[in-house]
Design a protein around this motif. Structure first.
Motif, mmCIF file in Angstrom:
data_model
loop_
_atom_site.group_PDB
_atom_site.id
_atom_site.type_symbol
_atom_site.label_atom_id
_atom_site.label_comp_id
_atom_site.label_asym_id
_atom_site.label_seq_id
_atom_site.Cartn_x
_atom_site.Cartn_y
_atom_site.Cartn_z
ATOM 1 N N THR A 33 106.712 66.430 11.373
ATOM 2 C CA THR A 33 105.296 66.408 11.717
ATOM 3 C C THR A 33 105.062 66.708 13.191
ATOM 4 N N GLY A 52 105.788 71.879 9.018
ATOM 5 C CA GLY A 52 105.331 70.557 9.422
ATOM 6 C C GLY A 52 105.173 69.561 8.300
ATOM 7 N N SER A 53 105.524 69.961 7.065
ATOM 8 C CA SER A 53 105.345 69.022 5.959
ATOM 9 C C SER A 53 106.350 69.273 4.845
#
Length: 322
Positions: A33, A52-53
């Motif tokens: 993240t 990011g995920s």
């Protein structure tokens, strides 16, 4: 094999360093993240993608294996997301916060015919076979007891001291000791006695004594507020074995009952030691297996049950993140 690493902390660095030097393995996706942390690992270890995920990992059909490098409290949640998305998973220890979580996600993996493995690296190392072979040779006679300790001064690691992140010595260090005792003695545990010193609401130092079938005894200590020598010894009727660094054995020394050194063994040269769990996953996937023989699902569950019972005896409850 294309590997996605979820998390960009210290343990992700170690795994990234490992897979970047392995043959037939590609550091494919690094996800965190905090974009800067993920990008730093990508630049250092040559990842193809940064995201990011976990959703981006699940959506990528090229991913062969996801390595979960997050705090214990998040293992269940993100392993479940990956499995539901059809991904094979290698999840860091401790596998989950409790045995119920472990049973649920292992059942899900079996239902979906996906590989799900605990990254308890000591179960995969060549040193395990060296120790087993010495015992099987009979050179130290009948094994009757063992001692072991594992501890680090971890006051600067916030998650260790946070109950919400499943902090404490048991899930971080003690898990290795429980696995070690079971690798040596196996079988049924007939009695467990434990004690713990708490600090900031989590167990800082633990003593664990286990009695196994045939009256075999394991006496162990884990600690997150002291630099322990990480040594182990296995005692038999004709001699004993000393292990330098139980967490990644550096030397295995054999003594007779006159306290004379009779043999010593050095494990083979390694990248970091993490490569063995990755290689085990590669073999399992190649053979269309959903668990590795080095660390069977039933053993992962049993160790979680043991640690549940230990924490229950202390009155230490860890909040569960769904």
């Amino acid at each position: 094999m294309k590997i996605a690493v979820l998390g960009a902390g210290a343990i992700a660095h170690k795994m990234s360093n490992t897979i970047s030097q392995m043959e037939n393995v590609e550091p494919y996706i690094i996800a965190d993240t905090v974009a800067e942390k993920a990008q730093s690992l990508a630049d250092q270890y040559g990842y193809t993608k940064v995201c990011g995920s976990v959703d981006e990992i699940v959506a990528d059909d090229a991913v062969d294996l996801v390595y979960i490098a997050l705090p214990h409290s998040l293992h269940y949640k993100f392993t479940k997301i990956c499995l539901e998305g059809g991904k094979n998973v290698l999840c860091e220890k401790s596998f989950t916060v409790n045995a119920d979580q472990a049973r649920e996600i292992l059942a899900l993996a079996e239902e979906k015919k996906l590989l799900l493995q605990e990254a308890i690296w000591t179960r995969y190392m060549p040193s395990r076979k060296i120790i087993d072979d010495v015992i099987a040779s009979g050179v130290i006679g009948e094994v009757t007891s063992l001692t072991a300790n594992l501890g680090y001064e971890l006051s600067a690691v916030p998650r260790i001291w946070d109950v919400n992140f499943a902090g404490g010595a048991l899930l971080d260090c003690g898990v290795y000791l429980v696995h070690f005792a079971r690798m040596i003695f196996g079988g049924n545990i007939t009695d467990i006695k434990t004690s713990a010193v708490f600090r900031n609401g989590v167990d800082m130092c633990d003593n664990i004594t286990m009695i196994f079938d045939d009256s075999k005894m394991a006496t162990m200590q884990s600690n997150v507020y002291a630099a322990q020598n990480r040594s182990a010894a296995i005692f038999g009727t004709k001699g004993y074995i000393e292990i330098t660094n139980i967490n990644n054995p550096e030397k295995i020394t054999v003594f007779n009952d006159q306290y004379e050194e009779t043999a010593s063994y050095l494990p083979p040269k390694q990248i970091t030691g993490y490569e063995y769990e990755v290689l085990a996953c590669m073999r399992a996937l190649k053979n269309h297996e959903i668990e590795c023989q080095e660390a069977p699902h039933a053993e992962t569950i049993r160790v979680m049950e043991i640690m549940d019972d230990i924490r229950k005896s202390w009155g230490y409850e860890i909040p569960v993140i769904k």
